[in-house]
Motif scaffolding. Sequence first.
Motif, PDB file in Angstrom:
ATOM      1  N   SER A  83       0.836  -1.199   0.000  1.00 13.43           N
ATOM      2  CA  SER A  83       0.000   0.000   0.000  1.00 13.43           C
ATOM      3  C   SER A  83       0.870   1.248   0.000  1.00 13.43           C
ATOM      4  O   SER A  83       1.857   1.334   0.724  1.00 13.43           O
ATOM      5  N   GLY A  84       0.498   2.227  -0.848  1.00  6.18           N
ATOM      6  CA  GLY A  84       1.242   3.478  -0.906  1.00  6.18           C
ATOM      7  C   GLY A  84       2.474   3.454  -1.772  1.00  6.18           C
ATOM      8  O   GLY A  84       3.251   4.407  -1.785  1.00  6.18           O
ATOM      9  N   CYS A  85       2.663   2.376  -2.551  1.00  7.30           N
ATOM     10  CA  CYS A  85       3.888   2.263  -3.354  1.00  7.30           C
ATOM     11  C   CYS A  85       3.799   2.999  -4.688  1.00  7.30           C
ATOM     12  O   CYS A  85       4.791   3.118  -5.397  1.00  7.30           O
ATOM     13  N   GLY A  86       2.595   3.482  -5.054  1.00  7.90           N
ATOM     14  CA  GLY A  86       2.447   4.223  -6.307  1.00  7.90           C
ATOM     15  C   GLY A  86       1.661   3.504  -7.385  1.00  7.90           C
ATOM     16  O   GLY A  86       1.579   3.970  -8.522  1.00  7.90           O
ATOM     17  N   LYS A  87       1.034   2.362  -7.042  1.00  7.71           N
ATOM     18  CA  LYS A  87       0.304   1.579  -8.060  1.00  7.71           C
ATOM     19  C   LYS A  87      -0.821   2.397  -8.701  1.00  7.71           C
ATOM     20  O   LYS A  87      -0.922   2.455  -9.926  1.00  7.71           O
ATOM     21  N   SER A  88      -1.674   2.988  -7.870  1.00 11.08           N
ATOM     22  CA  SER A  88      -2.821   3.724  -8.408  1.00 11.08           C
ATOM     23  C   SER A  88      -2.369   4.967  -9.163  1.00 11.08           C
ATOM     24  O   SER A  88      -2.969   5.338 -10.179  1.00 11.08           O
ATOM     25  N   THR A  89      -1.308   5.615  -8.679  1.00 16.36           N
ATOM     26  CA  THR A  89      -0.770   6.779  -9.384  1.00 16.36           C
ATOM     27  C   THR A  89      -0.285   6.382 -10.766  1.00 16.36           C
ATOM     28  O   THR A  89      -0.561   7.066 -11.768  1.00 16.36           O
ATOM     29  N   LEU A  90       0.435   5.275 -10.840  1.00 20.37           N
ATOM     30  CA  LEU A  90       0.938   4.804 -12.126  1.00 20.37           C
ATOM     31  C   LEU A  90      -0.213   4.475 -13.065  1.00 20.37           C
ATOM     32  O   LEU A  90      -0.186   4.844 -14.251  1.00 20.37           O
ATOM     33  N   LEU A  91      -1.244   3.808 -12.554  1.00 21.12           N
ATOM     34  CA  LEU A  91      -2.378   3.448 -13.409  1.00 21.12           C
ATOM     35  C   LEU A  91      -3.104   4.700 -13.901  1.00 21.12           C
ATOM     36  O   LEU A  91      -3.568   4.748 -15.045  1.00 21.12           O
ATOM     37  N   SER A  92      -3.219   5.725 -13.046  1.00 23.85           N
ATOM     38  CA  SER A  92      -3.865   6.976 -13.453  1.00 23.85           C
ATOM     39  C   SER A  92      -3.104   7.641 -14.589  1.00 23.85           C
ATOM     40  O   SER A  92      -3.705   8.210 -15.509  1.00 23.85           O
ATOM     41  N   ILE A  93      -1.773   7.573 -14.530  1.00 25.63           N
ATOM     42  CA  ILE A  93      -0.967   8.145 -15.611  1.00 25.63           C
ATOM     43  C   ILE A  93      -1.100   7.311 -16.875  1.00 25.63           C
ATOM     44  O   ILE A  93      -1.277   7.845 -17.980  1.00 25.63           O
ATOM     45  N   LEU A  94      -1.061   5.987 -16.741  1.00 22.88           N
ATOM     46  CA  LEU A  94      -1.242   5.122 -17.911  1.00 22.88           C
ATOM     47  C   LEU A  94      -2.588   5.365 -18.572  1.00 22.88           C
ATOM     48  O   LEU A  94      -2.709   5.328 -19.799  1.00 22.88           O
ATOM     49  N   GLY A  95      -3.632   5.630 -17.756  1.00 19.53           N
ATOM     50  CA  GLY A  95      -4.972   5.840 -18.272  1.00 19.53           C
ATOM     51  C   GLY A  95      -5.276   7.267 -18.660  1.00 19.53           C
ATOM     52  O   GLY A  95      -6.424   7.608 -18.988  1.00 19.53           O
ATOM     53  N   LEU A  96      -4.258   8.149 -18.623  1.00 25.35           N
ATOM     54  CA  LEU A  96      -4.414   9.563 -18.991  1.00 25.35           C
ATOM     55  C   LEU A  96      -5.428  10.280 -18.101  1.00 25.35           C
ATOM     56  O   LEU A  96      -6.046  11.260 -18.508  1.00 25.35           O
ATOM     57  N   LEU A  97      -5.597   9.769 -16.886  1.00 23.92           N
ATOM     58  CA  LEU A  97      -6.413  10.471 -15.901  1.00 23.92           C
ATOM     59  C   LEU A  97      -5.573  11.487 -15.140  1.00 23.92           C
ATOM     60  O   LEU A  97      -6.108  12.370 -14.468  1.00 23.92           O
ATOM     61  N   ASP A  98      -4.257  11.370 -15.232  1.00 27.39           N
ATOM     62  CA  ASP A  98      -3.331  12.277 -14.581  1.00 27.39           C
ATOM     63  C   ASP A  98      -2.117  12.428 -15.486  1.00 27.39           C
ATOM     64  O   ASP A  98      -1.901  11.623 -16.401  1.00 27.39           O
ATOM     65  N   THR A  99      -1.312  13.456 -15.231  1.00 25.51           N
ATOM     66  CA  THR A  99      -0.122  13.695 -16.031  1.00 25.51           C
ATOM     67  C   THR A  99       1.122  13.540 -15.158  1.00 25.51           C
ATOM     68  O   THR A  99       1.100  13.866 -13.969  1.00 25.51           O
ATOM     69  N   PRO A 100       2.214  13.053 -15.729  1.00 24.28           N
ATOM     70  CA  PRO A 100       3.444  12.922 -14.942  1.00 24.28           C
ATOM     71  C   PRO A 100       4.084  14.275 -14.684  1.00 24.28           C
ATOM     72  O   PRO A 100       3.890  15.225 -15.456  1.00 24.28           O
ATOM     73  N   ASP A 127      -7.575  16.828 -25.108  1.00 25.20           N
ATOM     74  CA  ASP A 127      -6.921  15.845 -25.971  1.00 25.20           C
ATOM     75  C   ASP A 127      -6.740  14.511 -25.242  1.00 25.20           C
ATOM     76  O   ASP A 127      -6.870  13.442 -25.842  1.00 25.20           O
ATOM     77  N   ARG A 128      -6.435  14.572 -23.936  1.00 22.38           N
ATOM     78  CA  ARG A 128      -6.317  13.333 -23.159  1.00 22.38           C
ATOM     79  C   ARG A 128      -7.650  12.588 -23.150  1.00 22.38           C
ATOM     80  O   ARG A 128      -7.690  11.365 -23.279  1.00 22.38           O
ATOM     81  N   ALA A 129      -8.748  13.339 -22.971  1.00 25.34           N
ATOM     82  CA  ALA A 129     -10.073  12.712 -22.952  1.00 25.34           C
ATOM     83  C   ALA A 129     -10.378  12.043 -24.290  1.00 25.34           C
ATOM     84  O   ALA A 129     -10.954  10.948 -24.331  1.00 25.34           O
ATOM     85  N   HIS A 130      -9.980  12.695 -25.372  1.00 27.21           N
ATOM     86  CA  HIS A 130     -10.223  12.141 -26.716  1.00 27.21           C
ATOM     87  C   HIS A 130      -9.441  10.835 -26.907  1.00 27.21           C
ATOM     88  O   HIS A 130     -10.009   9.831 -27.361  1.00 27.21           O
ATOM     89  N   VAL A 131      -8.159  10.853 -26.555  1.00 28.62           N
ATOM     90  CA  VAL A 131      -7.334   9.656 -26.704  1.00 28.62           C
ATOM     91  C   VAL A 131      -7.830   8.550 -25.777  1.00 28.62           C
ATOM     92  O   VAL A 131      -7.908   7.376 -26.156  1.00 28.62           O
ATOM     93  N   ARG A 132      -8.178   8.929 -24.544  1.00 29.79           N
ATOM     94  CA  ARG A 132      -8.653   7.956 -23.550  1.00 29.79           C
ATOM     95  C   ARG A 132      -9.898   7.227 -24.050  1.00 29.79           C
ATOM     96  O   ARG A 132     -10.026   6.009 -23.892  1.00 29.79           O
ATOM     97  N   ASN A 133     -10.810   7.967 -24.657  1.00 29.76           N
ATOM     98  CA  ASN A 133     -12.062   7.374 -25.130  1.00 29.76           C
ATOM     99  C   ASN A 133     -11.834   6.348 -26.230  1.00 29.76           C
ATOM    100  O   ASN A 133     -12.576   5.368 -26.340  1.00 29.76           O
ATOM    101  N   ARG A 134     -10.787   6.544 -27.026  1.00 34.61           N
ATOM    102  CA  ARG A 134     -10.555   5.666 -28.170  1.00 34.61           C
ATOM    103  C   ARG A 134      -9.541   4.554 -27.896  1.00 34.61           C
ATOM    104  O   ARG A 134      -9.613   3.493 -28.504  1.00 34.61           O
ATOM    105  N   GLU A 135      -8.615   4.796 -26.998  1.00 34.69           N
ATOM    106  CA  GLU A 135      -7.492   3.873 -26.837  1.00 34.69           C
ATOM    107  C   GLU A 135      -7.557   3.019 -25.575  1.00 34.69           C
ATOM    108  O   GLU A 135      -6.906   1.983 -25.509  1.00 34.69           O
ATOM    109  N   ILE A 136      -8.304   3.463 -24.549  1.00 35.66           N
ATOM    110  CA  ILE A 136      -8.198   2.847 -23.232  1.00 35.66           C
ATOM    111  C   ILE A 136      -9.564   2.415 -22.707  1.00 35.66           C
ATOM    112  O   ILE A 136     -10.531   3.182 -22.745  1.00 35.66           O
TER     113      ILE A 136
END
Length: 259
Positions: free
Chosen positions: A47-64, A83-92
């Motif tokens: 817990s707290g190692c960064g898993k959810s943060t990494l997934l949020s970045i992979l899913g374009l819900l957050d930026t690095p 643009d993130r929302a557009h890519v997210r809708n089509r790719e993820i």
Amino acid sequence: MNDTQRPLIQLSEVTKVFLTDEVETHALGGVHLEVGEGEYVSISGPSGCGKSTLLSILGLLDTPTGGRYELNGTPVESLSAADRAHVRNREIGFIFQAFNLIGDLSVFENVELPLTYRDGIGKAERKQRVVEALERVGMAHRLRHYPAQLSGGQQQRVAVARALVGKPSILLADEPTGNLDSRNGEAVMALLDELHRGGATICMVTHDPRYAEFAERKIHLFDGRVVDEETLNRLRAEEEQRIEEQIASRKPAAADSAP
């Protein structure tokens, strides 16, 4: 992934720093990660190692904060929110722990929803895609039902169908069994395994080592960095020893202060 195949996902030196009340929290520290088309990857760690943060970045819900992220060969780390929302809708395609179905919408309408944000898809094509997605997860017979009329396992199957309906490049699953009992959890994992054998690319965050074993490649995070399994076990043991030493060091003080 073979040597000539371009990674579907490629992270290079990705960092994420959260600033709150002038305190810096380093959630990710220089993450390198590649995921090839058709791979099934699990991301695990304490817990707290960064898993959810990494997934949020992979899913374009957050930026690095720093580093580079390429999705299907396109740099996406600096895209605007639109643009993130557009890519997210089509790719993820997303599969969430809490299902995130809309209670006022039927099963059909929940699965159809991502397609309504796309241009060029008519009503007939949307219907065909929704039915096909629900058939893949064994829920086509429930398309007129509402989420409250379904079990937890059925709701997660509908959520998987919603993730599939847009024919995304990758499925991101965030603790997909977290709200399910063991029987339904195993059924959902079997479904993901079936989708992977059918060609789906899956990246899953899980805290449960049993479910991490379903993936063909396992990635371990510790303090925001990717580590191998041997290093992870060593760091965990060291952390547990520090905690035990801290507890032991407090016991005499507590005993001395007793009346």
